[in-house]
Design a protein around this motif. Structure first.
Motif, PDB file in Angstrom:
ATOM      1  N   LYS A  93     -14.431  -0.290  -2.526  1.00  0.00           N
ATOM      2  CA  LYS A  93     -13.905   1.003  -2.044  1.00  0.00           C
ATOM      3  C   LYS A  93     -15.009   2.028  -1.817  1.00  0.00           C
ATOM      4  CE  LYS A  93     -10.118   2.063  -1.587  1.00  0.00           C
ATOM      5  NZ  LYS A  93      -9.341   2.097  -0.357  1.00  0.00           N
ATOM      6  N   ASN A 134       0.739  -0.269 -11.401  1.00  0.00           N
ATOM      7  CA  ASN A 134       0.607  -1.661 -10.935  1.00  0.00           C
ATOM      8  C   ASN A 134      -0.811  -2.013 -10.494  1.00  0.00           C
ATOM      9  OD1 ASN A 134       0.930  -0.040  -8.626  1.00  0.00           O
ATOM     10  ND2 ASN A 134       1.726  -1.746  -7.445  1.00  0.00           N
ATOM     11  N   HIS A 138      -7.540   0.348  -8.830  1.00  0.00           N
ATOM     12  CA  HIS A 138      -7.777   0.342  -7.379  1.00  0.00           C
ATOM     13  C   HIS A 138      -7.067   1.484  -6.648  1.00  0.00           C
ATOM     14  CE1 HIS A 138      -8.049  -1.000  -3.293  1.00  0.00           C
ATOM     15  NE2 HIS A 138      -6.840  -1.514  -3.250  1.00  0.00           N
ATOM     16  N   LEU A 139      -5.806   1.761  -6.987  1.00  0.00           N
ATOM     17  CA  LEU A 139      -5.086   2.745  -6.168  1.00  0.00           C
ATOM     18  C   LEU A 139      -5.500   4.190  -6.453  1.00  0.00           C
ATOM     19  CD1 LEU A 139      -1.774   0.787  -5.819  1.00  0.00           C
ATOM     20  CD2 LEU A 139      -3.459   1.227  -4.051  1.00  0.00           C
ATOM     21  N   THR A 426       1.550  -8.667   1.701  1.00  0.00           N
ATOM     22  CA  THR A 426       0.636  -8.118   0.695  1.00  0.00           C
ATOM     23  C   THR A 426      -0.817  -8.342   1.117  1.00  0.00           C
ATOM     24  OG1 THR A 426       0.818 -10.231  -0.413  1.00  0.00           O
ATOM     25  CG2 THR A 426       2.205  -8.457  -1.256  1.00  0.00           C
ATOM     26  N   GLY A 427      -1.734  -7.737   0.345  1.00  0.00           N
ATOM     27  CA  GLY A 427      -3.161  -7.995   0.603  1.00  0.00           C
ATOM     28  C   GLY A 427      -3.726  -7.100   1.680  1.00  0.00           C
ATOM     29  N   ALA A 428      -3.300  -5.835   1.681  1.00  0.00           N
ATOM     30  CA  ALA A 428      -3.787  -4.889   2.699  1.00  0.00           C
ATOM     31  C   ALA A 428      -5.294  -4.676   2.555  1.00  0.00           C
ATOM     32  CB  ALA A 428      -3.063  -3.563   2.529  1.00  0.00           C
ATOM     33  N   GLY A 430      -8.772  -2.283   2.763  1.00  0.00           N
ATOM     34  CA  GLY A 430      -9.296  -0.924   2.648  1.00  0.00           C
ATOM     35  C   GLY A 430     -10.050  -0.486   3.893  1.00  0.00           C
TER      36      GLY A 430
HETATM   37  O1  LIG Z   1      -5.936   1.005  -0.605  1.00  0.00           O
HETATM   38  C1  LIG Z   1      -6.464   0.024  -0.065  1.00  0.00           C
HETATM   39  O2  LIG Z   1      -7.671  -0.203  -0.101  1.00  0.00           O
HETATM   40  C2  LIG Z   1      -5.579  -0.930   0.687  1.00  0.00           C
HETATM   41  C3  LIG Z   1      -4.198  -0.994   0.132  1.00  0.00           C
HETATM   42  C4  LIG Z   1      -4.032  -2.111  -0.861  1.00  0.00           C
HETATM   43  O3  LIG Z   1      -4.974  -2.568  -1.463  1.00  0.00           O
HETATM   44  N1  LIG Z   1      -2.815  -2.585  -1.028  1.00  0.00           N
HETATM   45  C5  LIG Z   1      -2.535  -3.670  -1.914  1.00  0.00           C
HETATM   46  C6  LIG Z   1      -1.816  -3.226  -3.122  1.00  0.00           C
HETATM   47  C7  LIG Z   1      -0.909  -2.045  -2.968  1.00  0.00           C
HETATM   48  C8  LIG Z   1       0.373  -2.250  -3.728  1.00  0.00           C
HETATM   49  O4  LIG Z   1       1.176  -3.020  -3.225  1.00  0.00           O
HETATM   50  O5  LIG Z   1       0.591  -1.721  -4.801  1.00  0.00           O
HETATM   51  C9  LIG Z   1      -1.754  -4.737  -1.185  1.00  0.00           C
HETATM   52  O6  LIG Z   1      -1.299  -4.501  -0.071  1.00  0.00           O
HETATM   53  O7  LIG Z   1      -1.619  -5.841  -1.709  1.00  0.00           O
END
Ligand SMILES: O=C(O)CCC(=O)N[C@@H](CCC(=O)O)C(=O)O
Ligand SMILES: NC(=O)C1=CN([C@@H]2O[C@H](COP(=O)(O)OP(=O)(O)OC[C@H]3O[C@@H](n4cnc5c(N)ncnc54)[C@H](O)[C@@H]3O)[C@@H](O)[C@H]2O)C=CC1
Length: 479
Positions: A93, A134, A138-139, A426-428, A430
């Motif tokens: 990040k 959760n 990271h968030l 899932t798995g977005a 950054g």
């Molecule tokens: O914020 C980021 O860098 C990208 C968003 C991210 O990582 N999303 C994850 C977890 C988000 C969640 O579902 O709580 C994802 O999409 O798996």
């Protein structure tokens, strides 16, 4: 003064992981005052120095990555492979936020006939960050790093379920040389959060439930100067459609469905909650393959060997709530292909995933934050798109299909901020924006676009001297 005590627990065993006092309103007010005082010096610190602190923070995370991964896993219950993945995302990040700031919020100079047009970005001031449980590292990290880079001071309240991870993050920033008061940690639950939100802040960066998000929208209605970034839940659809007969491998499809719906025990905002399938043989085969794979998923504590795919839910209360939500849907007439089954000889936090057929029923349009997937069978692709969009949320959506024409329709007609093809919901990344429509957010996506809500743009037309203005009035003045 009396302090409410806060404790966090290993969800697999119930052992205490962390305990300490929750911040009372007076302590929150003091932390906000300190942040206000620290902000001015931090905002005027040259960008190069702020970048150096961010890189030092990345180094601190790298140094303690194993311990931090173990702590994340222990406090959330997620398997160690996931804790490690979360720390890798936190480390990644930093460079992504630096790149995002350069791309979206840097200083830009354009030559004009009179001098130049300059675009600058200024920090808002004091930002509050409320984190979810959760992804406790990271968030919030995804708000905090860009907010600090932009020159804001930050008050961070981790989830009351994951205070230890919040504390570890604050320690890493301090060890990285972030000046005192620029990032302050306030521990506590909703009362502490409410005191923070009621204080003199300039922004609230929130990741959490849609219910809390709607509450913040209401309470900030009279404070439009406060920037509000809401990253909320979803009721995400995944459509599987075999346009060209036989083009899809059912086992591959089932694995993608499982990765979308059951990863992190369904405790991701991006998890697929609704599986939309065609009527007929292909749809039946997909359901059967998902059910069989579900039966083989290994559940276990975060550090167990052999490695579990998924861990427990965060708390016995969360498991009881999910059971109650599943019970409500079954009472409405849903056919349980698999129920949300408690595991024998395990704490009540462990549940094997549910798969429910809700075809033809009107079920609550709610996010069930647990491994629960609801299947709807439809007659044609038009009905599949209509079913996918039939939600007040709009975070993620997916299409599994070999048919390019179907995808081209799906990506245009889907109402969601993340729309994937032949990939899990899932798995977005950054490196991309991450945010949703409807009740999933307020059009301030996070991840790569977090730079946008951490600073406001200032446009300047600049000339070295006030020349040319008199000439522009020539011929239009009376004698
Ligand atoms: O914020 C980021 O860098 C990208 C968003 C991210 O990582 N999303 C994850 C977890 C988000 C969640 O579902 O709580 C994802 O999409 O798996
Ligand atoms: N869109 C996104 O990027 C993401 C959204 N989420 C969503 O977060 C939720 C799960 O996280 P939770 O921790 O259960 O969310 P939550 O909404 O219960 O709590 C989040 C944070 O807000 C605080 N909070 C909650 N209500 C408050 C109030 N009335 N006043 C002040 N503070 C308050 C909590 O103490 C916590 O720190 C799910 O709905 C999930 O979909 C989770 C991760 C990513």
């Amino acid at each position: 003064m009396m302090h409410a005590m806060l404790q966090s627990f290993d969800p697999a065993t119930g052992e205490v992981v962390w305990e300490g006092p929750a911040a009372m309103p007076e302590a929150v007010a003091r932390a906000v005052d300190t942040a206000r005082l620290s902000h001015a010096a931090w905002a005027s610190t040259p960008l190069a120095q702020r970048l150096a602190v961010a890189r030092a923070y990345r180094g601190e995370l790298e140094k303690r990555s194993d311990d931090l991964a173990r702590l994340i896993s222990r406090e959330t219950g997620k398997p160690l492979w996931e804790g490690r993945g979360e720390v890798a995302s936190m480390i990644g990040k930093v460079d992504l936020s630096i790149a995002a700031q350069a791309d979206r919020a840097s200083e830009k100079h354009t030559a004009t006939t009179f001098g130049e047009a300059v675009l600058r970005h200024h920090p808002h001031g004091v930002m509050a960050v409320l984190g979810p449980y959760n992804f406790p590292g990271h968030l919030p990290n995804g708000h905090i790093v860009p907010a600090l880079l932009a020159g804001n001071a930050v008050l961070f309240k981790p989830s009351e379920l994951t205070p230890a991870v919040g504390e570890a993050m604050a320690q890493a920033s301090s060890d990285a040389g972030l000046p005192e008061g620029v990032l302050s940690l306030v521990q506590g639950g909703k009362e502490t959060g409410a005191a923070l939100v009621a204080a003199d802040i300039d922004g609230l960066l929130f990741t959490g439930s849609a219910t809390a998000g709607a509450h913040f929208r209401r309470i900030f209605a009279d404070r439009p100067k406060v920037i509000l970034a809401l990253e909320l839940g979803g009721n995400n659809p995944l459509v599987v459609w075999d346009g060209a007969e036989g083009a899809l491998d059912v086992e591959e499809v089932a694995a993608l469905v499982v990765q979308s719906a059951y990863v992190t025990s369904g405790q991701r905002c991006s998890c697929a909650r609704r599986l939309i399938l065609p009527r007929g043989r292909f749809g039946n085969a997909v359901i059967e393959a998902v059910a069989m794979l579900r039966d083989r998923l290994r559940l276990g504590a975060w550090d167990e060997e052999p490695t579990p795919y998924m861990g427990p839910l965060i708390s016995p209360e969360a498991a009881a709530r999910a059971q109650q939500q599943v019970g409500q849907i079954v009472a409405l007439g849903a056919k349980p292909i698999r129920l949300l089954e408690p595991l024998a000889d395990r704490r009540a936090t462990f549940v094997a995933p549910a798969l429910l057929d809700v075809t033809g029923l009107t079920v609550p349009d709610e996010e069930i934050f647990a491994p629960v997937l609801q299947v709807t069978r439809v007659a044609d692709f038009d009905s599949a798109i209509a079913a996918a969009n039939a939600t007040r949320f709009g975070l993620a959506a997916g299409l599994v299909s070999a048919d390019l024409a179907l995808w081209q329709r799906f990506v245009v007609e889907s109402r969601a901020g993340v729309v994937n093809r032949n990939r899990p919901t899932t798995g977005a990344s950054g490196a991309m924006p991450f945010g949703g429509l409807g009740d999933s957010g307020n059009h301030r996506p996070s991840a790569f676009y977090a730079a946008d809500y951490c600073a406001y743009p200032v446009a300047s037309f600049e000339a070295a001297l006030p020349t040319g203005n008199r000439d522009s009035l020539a011929g239009m003045l009376t004698a």
